[in-house]
Design a protein around this motif. Structure first.
Motif, PDB file in Angstrom:
ATOM      1  N   LEU A  21      -3.430  12.535   1.324  1.00  0.00           N
ATOM      2  CA  LEU A  21      -2.307  11.600   1.294  1.00  0.00           C
ATOM      3  C   LEU A  21      -1.662  11.509   2.676  1.00  0.00           C
ATOM      4  O   LEU A  21      -1.195  10.455   3.103  1.00  0.00           O
ATOM      5  CB  LEU A  21      -1.292  12.072   0.255  1.00  0.00           C
ATOM      6  CG  LEU A  21      -0.107  11.159  -0.046  1.00  0.00           C
ATOM      7  CD1 LEU A  21      -0.563   9.831  -0.604  1.00  0.00           C
ATOM      8  CD2 LEU A  21       0.846  11.840  -1.020  1.00  0.00           C
ATOM      9  N   MET A  66      -5.872   3.655   5.753  1.00  0.00           N
ATOM     10  CA  MET A  66      -6.457   2.568   4.972  1.00  0.00           C
ATOM     11  C   MET A  66      -5.896   1.205   5.411  1.00  0.00           C
ATOM     12  O   MET A  66      -6.557   0.187   5.232  1.00  0.00           O
ATOM     13  CB  MET A  66      -6.228   2.791   3.470  1.00  0.00           C
ATOM     14  CG  MET A  66      -4.797   2.688   3.017  1.00  0.00           C
ATOM     15  SD  MET A  66      -4.587   2.830   1.217  1.00  0.00           S
ATOM     16  CE  MET A  66      -4.811   4.565   0.915  1.00  0.00           C
ATOM     17  N   ALA A 121       0.838  -1.208   0.000  1.00  0.00           N
ATOM     18  CA  ALA A 121       0.000   0.000   0.000  1.00  0.00           C
ATOM     19  C   ALA A 121       0.868   1.252   0.000  1.00  0.00           C
ATOM     20  O   ALA A 121       0.621   2.200  -0.758  1.00  0.00           O
ATOM     21  CB  ALA A 121      -0.928  -0.004   1.216  1.00  0.00           C
ATOM     22  N   THR A 122       1.906   1.253   0.840  1.00  0.00           N
ATOM     23  CA  THR A 122       2.790   2.425   0.908  1.00  0.00           C
ATOM     24  C   THR A 122       3.458   2.672  -0.446  1.00  0.00           C
ATOM     25  O   THR A 122       3.487   3.803  -0.943  1.00  0.00           O
ATOM     26  CB  THR A 122       3.885   2.205   1.981  1.00  0.00           C
ATOM     27  OG1 THR A 122       3.251   1.902   3.215  1.00  0.00           O
ATOM     28  CG2 THR A 122       4.759   3.432   2.152  1.00  0.00           C
ATOM     29  N   VAL A 159       0.683   3.737  -3.146  1.00  0.00           N
ATOM     30  CA  VAL A 159       0.078   5.051  -2.909  1.00  0.00           C
ATOM     31  C   VAL A 159       1.107   6.163  -3.086  1.00  0.00           C
ATOM     32  O   VAL A 159       0.873   7.126  -3.836  1.00  0.00           O
ATOM     33  CB  VAL A 159      -0.552   5.109  -1.490  1.00  0.00           C
ATOM     34  CG1 VAL A 159      -0.949   6.537  -1.141  1.00  0.00           C
ATOM     35  CG2 VAL A 159      -1.755   4.192  -1.404  1.00  0.00           C
ATOM     36  N   CYS A 160       2.242   6.040  -2.416  1.00  0.00           N
ATOM     37  CA  CYS A 160       3.246   7.105  -2.505  1.00  0.00           C
ATOM     38  C   CYS A 160       3.844   7.176  -3.914  1.00  0.00           C
ATOM     39  O   CYS A 160       4.069   8.267  -4.453  1.00  0.00           O
ATOM     40  CB  CYS A 160       4.349   6.902  -1.466  1.00  0.00           C
ATOM     41  SG  CYS A 160       3.739   7.016   0.219  1.00  0.00           S
ATOM     42  N   PHE A 162       3.191   6.993   6.468  1.00  0.00           N
ATOM     43  CA  PHE A 162       2.730   5.597   6.466  1.00  0.00           C
ATOM     44  C   PHE A 162       3.368   4.841   7.632  1.00  0.00           C
ATOM     45  O   PHE A 162       2.795   3.897   8.155  1.00  0.00           O
ATOM     46  CB  PHE A 162       3.054   4.921   5.125  1.00  0.00           C
ATOM     47  CG  PHE A 162       1.903   4.950   4.161  1.00  0.00           C
ATOM     48  CD1 PHE A 162       1.050   3.867   4.036  1.00  0.00           C
ATOM     49  CD2 PHE A 162       1.645   6.077   3.402  1.00  0.00           C
ATOM     50  CE1 PHE A 162      -0.022   3.898   3.169  1.00  0.00           C
ATOM     51  CE2 PHE A 162       0.578   6.125   2.520  1.00  0.00           C
ATOM     52  CZ  PHE A 162      -0.261   5.032   2.409  1.00  0.00           C
ATOM     53  N   ALA A 199       1.162   8.562  -6.369  1.00  0.00           N
ATOM     54  CA  ALA A 199       0.911   9.979  -6.083  1.00  0.00           C
ATOM     55  C   ALA A 199       2.076  10.822  -6.592  1.00  0.00           C
ATOM     56  O   ALA A 199       1.879  11.878  -7.200  1.00  0.00           O
ATOM     57  CB  ALA A 199       0.736  10.188  -4.575  1.00  0.00           C
ATOM     58  N   PRO A 211      -7.177   3.055  -3.863  1.00  0.00           N
ATOM     59  CA  PRO A 211      -6.473   2.158  -2.923  1.00  0.00           C
ATOM     60  C   PRO A 211      -7.168   2.052  -1.566  1.00  0.00           C
ATOM     61  O   PRO A 211      -7.184   0.974  -0.957  1.00  0.00           O
ATOM     62  CB  PRO A 211      -5.096   2.810  -2.758  1.00  0.00           C
ATOM     63  CG  PRO A 211      -4.923   3.678  -3.927  1.00  0.00           C
ATOM     64  CD  PRO A 211      -6.279   4.107  -4.357  1.00  0.00           C
ATOM     65  N   SER A 213      -4.664   7.481  -6.603  1.00  0.00           N
ATOM     66  CA  SER A 213      -3.628   7.143  -5.623  1.00  0.00           C
ATOM     67  C   SER A 213      -4.127   7.045  -4.196  1.00  0.00           C
ATOM     68  O   SER A 213      -3.449   6.482  -3.343  1.00  0.00           O
ATOM     69  CB  SER A 213      -2.505   8.196  -5.663  1.00  0.00           C
ATOM     70  OG  SER A 213      -2.039   8.354  -6.956  1.00  0.00           O
ATOM     71  N   VAL A 214      -5.273   7.637  -3.912  1.00  0.00           N
ATOM     72  CA  VAL A 214      -5.777   7.606  -2.537  1.00  0.00           C
ATOM     73  C   VAL A 214      -7.134   6.906  -2.450  1.00  0.00           C
ATOM     74  O   VAL A 214      -7.298   5.944  -1.690  1.00  0.00           O
ATOM     75  CB  VAL A 214      -5.869   9.046  -1.948  1.00  0.00           C
ATOM     76  CG1 VAL A 214      -6.467   9.012  -0.544  1.00  0.00           C
ATOM     77  CG2 VAL A 214      -4.496   9.706  -1.925  1.00  0.00           C
ATOM     78  N   VAL A 270       7.243  13.851  -0.851  1.00  0.00           N
ATOM     79  CA  VAL A 270       6.987  12.400  -0.902  1.00  0.00           C
ATOM     80  C   VAL A 270       7.720  11.643   0.214  1.00  0.00           C
ATOM     81  O   VAL A 270       7.242  10.612   0.693  1.00  0.00           O
ATOM     82  CB  VAL A 270       7.300  11.860  -2.318  1.00  0.00           C
ATOM     83  CG1 VAL A 270       8.792  11.671  -2.508  1.00  0.00           C
ATOM     84  CG2 VAL A 270       6.509  10.584  -2.585  1.00  0.00           C
TER      85      VAL A 270
END
Lengths: 117, 579
Positions: free
Chosen positions: B85, B91, A32-33, A36-37, B311, A40, A74, A70-71, B304
């Motif tokens: 973000l 999630m 997921a990290t 998503v990152c 996270f 994005a 997911p 991206s958010v 980023v």
């Protein structure tokens, strides 16, 4: 040797199932990290050589495209996976006897003594 | 501007606070009645008899605090879509925070008989020194946080007390218009130092207000009155009701917040016209198209590297918070754990995503707010019925109360179980322990209340870094304790000390740099900003170094006893703890 693995019959099944849950959880987190990152950064971040303008918003239901991809997607996908994993895959285990009373008794009797460290 | 709506909302908020306090006191009494058992007072009082249900675990282990509820909207309004973000690792939080360690911590807590976190580490690693260090760290971190929580609670009450009461005690907050005072209530709630320092960063970005040295100290009579009301209420229901009272209050405020979001979402969408209108308004008002993109409008709020860090921050470091670990020791069974993951997943989905949309829309409804902290109360008052608005705005106050009660119990359990019973009076009878527990909770509350009359300056540093510091201290020992046979007490002491030390160092250096005027340009900035080494948050370095130190020192020192390892990793057997 304490660090050697005992025969499989002796290994606690709760420990094994917990290990499975932990592996799943950390892998799930890592994927997921990364997704998503990564997505994005590729689609929704201003950076040198990649200037984004209002034309790049490309809204879906009013939501910027990068955010949707991206958010939002997911998040919904992860929620489905969480529910399926917890509801259907994660096992139920017997957590065993609660030894609170024994520990309490040991403290009272002074037998709960270890080396300092 | 003293329009009738804000005035009514102000009165409604005060009434809602009173309702919250009455409900909390009632929950304390009911919890006391429910928690009475013939045996095992400590387990019942500090751990709810290991009987937490799925709903309680889900809504208290990893759910939003008052700070999140107030601080997060402010960030969305200010920096735009990228804040989605910032929060979106929620999630995966249900699976990481509850799933990765949950079952094993629950099992080992039963197997060792542990009822507190120091108990757990001490018994798991057969190390009294580790237990003692855990006690000291927990008491140190949480006491500092509690002082700030007490201050936030007192400030909220001070700002919402009716003017007539304020005049009666000889002072008047005179914070400007009613809506300005409501905004300050929101600010006080957002200032609440949650276990997630990100919210504190939000406040760090605020410009320093001209300081009145007597405001919010023992010389400020309205503040003192607010502090007394808050302290008496929270100490009473916590001391009397124990763990269950803290949990039930937490569940109650979480539900109120959820209902508030569900009411606000359609109202905001209708008022703004569309989400796109909010985005367009945000870009026009900030003059920066980054309102719709990363790293955020105005400054590189969320590059980023920080996105990756968050996270870790939300989804990983939350696993190591004492309040989380205690709840993992307290759930009823694995079926409860599974259902709590499901409930938390659904809760996060229906709360955090709508909050993003609501406060993007706020740009269209309330353009050009000079202080983004005001956006939540202003929007609520603008869109909702005054009494519903009052209840929504009072929810963060409930969050402050429930956080305080949970932490009070963790500290008093550390004192009663890990210090008094272990070192002072091992032979104490059940009745004596019971009296010590009540007295311990009250005394801790009174001590913290006294500190909140004039908090020492250094506490702010502790508060700011404590969230990452606690995760860096306790996550590695908890994870190694759950899954690594070779881990030993010395290794875990090294993990705790290294994790806390590295985190503290990065914060301390960042603050020194900030005082000399240096700004890295990332994050929310401000005088409390840490060093973002390689663009990563200190929590990443703290947790990473803690795991490394734990592994290296464990491997360099004597392995744990074979009997201990067998007892922790093999099938349950009759207890022969210290053969």
């Amino acid at each position: 040797m304490p660090q050697s693995n005992p025969p499989p019959d002796d290994v606690d099944p709760v420990y094994l199932n917990s290990l499975k849950d932990a592996r799943f959880g950390m892998t799930f987190w890592a994927i997921a990290t990364t997704f998503v990152c990564g997505s994005a950064w590729l689609t929704g971040y201003q950076r040198s050589g990649h200037t984004l303008t209002t034309d790049d918003i490309r809204p879906i239901l009013g939501i910027p495209y990068w955010f949707f991809l991206s958010v939002l997607v997911p998040w919904v996908a992860c929620s489905v996976i969480c529910v399926v994993y917890a509801g259907l895959i994660m096992s139920d285990d017997d957590l065993g006897t609660d030894h609170t009373e024994e520990l309490e008794q040991e403290i009272r009797e002074g037998t709960d003594v270890h080396e300092l460290a | 501007m003293n329009s009738p709506e804000p005035v009514r909302a102000e009165l409604a908020t005060f009434l809602a606070l009173v309702v919250f306090m009455v409900i909390s006191l009632s929950l304390g009494v009911i919890a006391n009645l429910v928690g009475r058992t013939k045996t095992g007072f400590l387990k019942s009082y500090f751990l709810g008899n290991r009987s937490l249900g799925a709903f309680a675990v889900a809504l208290t282990a990893a759910v939003m605090s008052g700070g999140t509820f107030m601080g997060y909207p402010s960030l969305v309004y200010k920096f735009g879509w990228v804040v989605g973000l910032w929060i979106c690792s929620y999630m995966v939080v249900p699976v990481t925070v509850l799933g990765v360690l949950g079952k094993r911590i629950g099992q080992l807590a039963r197997r060792t008989g542990a009822i507190t976190l120091p108990d757990f580490f001490r018994e798991r690693f057969e190390s009294p020194m580790l237990g003692l260090i855990t006690s000291i760290l927990v008491i140190f971190f949480l006491t500092a946080n509690l002082v700030a929580q007490f201050k936030a609670g007192a400030l909220i009450l001070k700002l919402t007390l009716p003017q007539s009461v304020q005049r009666a005690v000889g002072s008047d907050t005179d914070g400007g218009s009613a809506i300005d005072r409501m905004a300050k209530v929101a600010e006080a709630a957002a200032d609440e130092p949650t276990e997630k320092k990100a919210e504190t960063k939000t406040t760090a970005a605020k410009p320093a207000a001209p300081a009145d040295p007597t405001a919010n100290t023992w010389r400020d009579r309205t503040y003192v009155l607010g502090l007394v009301i808050f302290a008496v209420t929270v100490i009473f229901y916590t001391a009397y009701g124990g763990f269950l009272a803290a949990i039930w209050t937490d569940v109650f405020q979480s539900l109120v917040m959820a209902v508030g979001v569900m009411i606000l979402f359609p109202l905001a969408l209708t008022a703004a016209g569309s989400i796109s209108a909010g985005t367009a308004a945000g870009i026009a008002q900030t003059g920066d198209s980054s309102f719709a993109f990363g790293p955020g409008a105005g400054r590189a709020f969320h590059p980023v590297g920080l996105a990756v860090s968050f996270f870790v921050m939300w989804a990983i470091s939350a696993m190591g918070q004492p309040s989380t670990l205690v709840r993992l020791m307290a759930f009823r069974d694995t079926r409860t754990l599974r259902w709590s993951i499901i409930y938390l997943t659904l809760y996060n989905l229906v709360i955090y995503i709508p909050l993003i949309f609501i406060f993007i829309c706020a740009r269209q409804i309330l353009p050009n707010l000079t202080r983004s902290d005001e956006v939540m109360p202003r929007l609520v008052i603008t869109l909702a019925n005054p009494y519903i608005a009052g209840l929504i705005l009072a929810a963060p106050f409930g969050a402050v109360m429930s956080t305080v009660s949970g932490w009070l119990l963790i500290i008093s359990s550390g004192i009663v179980r890990d210090l008094y019973q272990r070192f002072v009076r091992p032979q104490a009878s059940e009745k004596e322990i019971q009296r010590a527990s009540y007295a311990g909770t009250v005394l801790v509350g009174v001590f913290v209340g006294l500190l909140a009359l004039n908090p020492p300056e250094y506490l702010q540093l502790v508060v700011v870094f404590s969230s990452s510091g606690m995760a860096a201290s306790f996550l590695a020992p908890a994870a190694y304790g759950a899954f690594w046979r070779r881990a030993n007490g010395l290794g875990m002491i090294a993990a705790m000390v290294t994790g806390a030390g590295v985190t503290l160092a990065l914060y301390a250096v960042g603050m020194v740099w900030a005082r000399s005027g240096y700004d890295s340009g990332i994050g929310a900035g401000g005088s409390l900003a840490p060093v973002y080494l390689l663009g990563l948050d200190p929590c990443v370095w703290g947790i990473g170094s803690s795991f490394l130190a734990g592994a290296v020192v464990s491997l360099m020192t004597k392995p744990p006893r074979t009997e201990l390892v067998e007892r922790m990793f093999e099938k349950d057997r009759p207890l022969h703890l210290h053969a």
